[in-house]
Design a protein around this motif. Structure first.
Motif, PDB file in Angstrom:
ATOM      1  N   ILE A   3       0.837  -1.194   0.000  1.00 29.13           N
ATOM      2  CA  ILE A   3       0.000   0.000   0.000  1.00 29.13           C
ATOM      3  C   ILE A   3       0.876   1.251   0.000  1.00 29.13           C
ATOM      4  O   ILE A   3       0.572   2.231  -0.688  1.00 29.13           O
ATOM      5  CB  ILE A   3      -0.954   0.003   1.211  1.00 29.13           C
ATOM      6  N   ALA A  35      -4.350   4.343   4.883  1.00 23.49           N
ATOM      7  CA  ALA A  35      -4.529   2.889   4.906  1.00 23.49           C
ATOM      8  C   ALA A  35      -3.243   2.188   5.345  1.00 23.49           C
ATOM      9  O   ALA A  35      -3.282   1.181   6.057  1.00 23.49           O
ATOM     10  CB  ALA A  35      -4.966   2.384   3.531  1.00 23.49           C
ATOM     11  N   THR A  36      -2.106   2.729   4.933  1.00 20.40           N
ATOM     12  CA  THR A  36      -0.819   2.168   5.349  1.00 20.40           C
ATOM     13  C   THR A  36      -0.642   2.285   6.858  1.00 20.40           C
ATOM     14  O   THR A  36      -0.223   1.324   7.524  1.00 20.40           O
ATOM     15  CB  THR A  36       0.333   2.906   4.642  1.00 20.40           C
ATOM     16  N   TRP A  39      -2.930  -0.236   8.536  1.00 20.42           N
ATOM     17  CA  TRP A  39      -2.398  -1.596   8.395  1.00 20.42           C
ATOM     18  C   TRP A  39      -1.258  -1.839   9.383  1.00 20.42           C
ATOM     19  O   TRP A  39      -1.214  -2.863  10.063  1.00 20.42           O
ATOM     20  CB  TRP A  39      -1.918  -1.841   6.973  1.00 20.42           C
ATOM     21  N   TRP A  40      -0.321  -0.899   9.459  1.00 16.93           N
ATOM     22  CA  TRP A  40       0.809  -1.073  10.370  1.00 16.93           C
ATOM     23  C   TRP A  40       0.361  -1.087  11.826  1.00 16.93           C
ATOM     24  O   TRP A  40       0.894  -1.854  12.629  1.00 16.93           O
ATOM     25  CB  TRP A  40       1.860  -0.004  10.135  1.00 16.93           C
ATOM     26  N   TRP A  42      -2.541  -2.111  12.925  1.00 18.83           N
ATOM     27  CA  TRP A  42      -3.199  -3.405  13.152  1.00 18.83           C
ATOM     28  C   TRP A  42      -2.169  -4.522  13.258  1.00 18.83           C
ATOM     29  O   TRP A  42      -2.252  -5.376  14.144  1.00 18.83           O
ATOM     30  CB  TRP A  42      -4.180  -3.709  12.017  1.00 18.83           C
ATOM     31  N   ALA A  43      -1.203  -4.549  12.326  1.00 19.39           N
ATOM     32  CA  ALA A  43      -0.193  -5.608  12.311  1.00 19.39           C
ATOM     33  C   ALA A  43       0.634  -5.609  13.586  1.00 19.39           C
ATOM     34  O   ALA A  43       0.936  -6.670  14.144  1.00 19.39           O
ATOM     35  CB  ALA A  43       0.713  -5.449  11.088  1.00 19.39           C
TER      36      ALA A  43
END
Length: 80
Positions: A3, A35-36, A39-40, A42-43
């Motif tokens: 992303i 969004a990046t 994502w990070w 969440w990860a």
């Protein structure tokens, strides 16, 4: 990571005014950066990143063990 690459490419295309991206609003491109970040977050929050790193280390460890066993003439253990 993908992303982020897409976001950087879109930013470059928008800045250089190339193709259909030139007519897009900056908010669409900033959305990819958002969004990046999501994502990070969440990860890292769920342990996904750490779990994948541990899996890679375990694979390397098992490959090293198998290599040494082959050098000693012993049959390597099959990975789980």
């Amino acid at each position: 990571m993908y992303i982020l690459v897409i976001a950087v490419i879109l930013s470059a295309l928008k800045y250089l005014e190339i193709g259909p991206v030139a007519n897009m609003d900056w908010w669409w491109i900033l959305g990819f950066y958002g969004a990046t970040i999501v994502w990070w977050a969440w990860a890292d929050g769920t342990g996904y990143t750490k779990r994948k790193a541990m899996e890679r280390m375990e694979e390397k460890k098992q490959a090293r063990i198998n290599k040494h066993k082959e050098a000693l003439g012993m049959a390597p253990r099959k990975p789980r």
